[in-house]
Design a protein around this motif. Structure first.
Motif, short mmCIF file in Angstrom:
data_model
loop_
_atom_site.label_atom_id
_atom_site.label_comp_id
_atom_site.label_asym_id
_atom_site.label_seq_id
_atom_site.Cartn_x
_atom_site.Cartn_y
_atom_site.Cartn_z
N THR A 63 0.82 -1.21 0.00
CA THR A 63 0.00 0.00 0.00
C THR A 63 0.86 1.26 0.00
OG1 THR A 63 -0.17 -0.02 2.42
CG2 THR A 63 -1.92 -1.14 1.17
N ARG A 64 2.15 1.07 -0.12
CA ARG A 64 3.12 2.18 -0.21
C ARG A 64 3.20 3.03 1.06
NH1 ARG A 64 4.31 1.76 -5.74
NH2 ARG A 64 2.58 1.37 -7.08
N ASN A 65 2.84 2.46 2.17
CA ASN A 65 3.00 3.15 3.46
C ASN A 65 4.39 2.93 4.04
OD1 ASN A 65 0.36 4.35 3.87
ND2 ASN A 65 -0.36 2.25 3.96
N VAL A 66 5.06 1.88 3.57
CA VAL A 66 6.45 1.59 3.93
C VAL A 66 7.22 1.44 2.64
CG1 VAL A 66 8.00 -0.13 4.97
CG2 VAL A 66 5.88 0.47 6.13
N SER A 67 8.41 2.04 2.61
CA SER A 67 9.24 1.95 1.41
C SER A 67 10.60 1.35 1.77
CB SER A 67 9.43 3.34 0.81
OG SER A 67 10.24 4.13 1.66
N GLN A 68 11.42 1.16 0.75
CA GLN A 68 12.77 0.65 1.00
C GLN A 68 13.57 1.63 1.85
OE1 GLN A 68 14.38 -0.11 -2.88
NE2 GLN A 68 13.45 -2.13 -3.01
N ASN A 69 13.22 2.89 1.76
CA ASN A 69 13.96 3.91 2.53
C ASN A 69 13.65 3.88 4.02
OD1 ASN A 69 15.13 4.87 0.17
ND2 ASN A 69 13.48 6.34 -0.18
N ASN A 70 12.46 3.42 4.40
CA ASN A 70 12.12 3.45 5.83
C ASN A 70 11.82 2.08 6.43
OD1 ASN A 70 9.58 2.96 4.80
ND2 ASN A 70 8.64 4.81 5.62
N ILE A 71 12.04 1.01 5.68
CA ILE A 71 11.77 -0.34 6.22
C ILE A 71 12.70 -0.66 7.39
CG2 ILE A 71 13.27 -1.63 4.66
CD1 ILE A 71 11.01 -3.76 4.59
N GLU A 72 13.89 -0.12 7.37
CA GLU A 72 14.86 -0.38 8.44
C GLU A 72 14.33 0.10 9.79
OE1 GLU A 72 19.24 1.22 9.64
OE2 GLU A 72 18.93 0.65 7.55
N ASN A 73 13.58 1.18 9.78
CA ASN A 73 12.98 1.69 11.01
C ASN A 73 11.59 1.11 11.25
OD1 ASN A 73 15.16 3.42 11.63
ND2 ASN A 73 14.38 4.93 10.19
N ALA A 74 10.86 0.88 10.18
CA ALA A 74 9.47 0.43 10.31
C ALA A 74 9.36 -0.98 10.87
CB ALA A 74 8.75 0.53 8.97
N PHE A 75 10.13 -1.92 10.33
CA PHE A 75 9.96 -3.32 10.73
C PHE A 75 10.21 -3.55 12.22
CE2 PHE A 75 11.10 -7.72 11.42
CZ PHE A 75 10.01 -8.35 10.87
N PRO A 76 11.31 -3.04 12.79
CA PRO A 76 11.51 -3.25 14.24
C PRO A 76 10.39 -2.65 15.08
CG PRO A 76 13.53 -2.51 13.23
CD PRO A 76 12.47 -2.38 12.19
#
Length: 60
Positions: free
Chosen positions: A23-36
């Motif tokens: 849904t484009r709420n998470v991108s490759q640029n912010n997955i490092e912060n989002a997943f944890p």
């Protein structure tokens, strides 16, 4: 080694993250912060749900 709750939280966090990417709420640029953060919230929720009981005989 992960315990049962951690494995469950990891699976749910993975699925949620995939949906958020779709849904484009998470991108490759912010997955490092989002997943944890997603994992932490899911795991905390699982632990809190395990500490509550609908059975009055289990309460003291």
């Amino acid at each position: 080694m992960l315990d049962k709750d951690q494995k469950e939280a990891l699976q749910v966090a993975k699925e949620l993250t995939c949906k958020l990417i779709e849904t484009r709420n998470v991108s490759q640029n912010n997955i490092e912060n989002a997943f944890p953060n997603i994992f932490r919230v899911v795991y905390k929720t699982i632990l809190e749900a395990g500490n509550t009981s609908d059975n009055p005989h289990d309460r003291q």
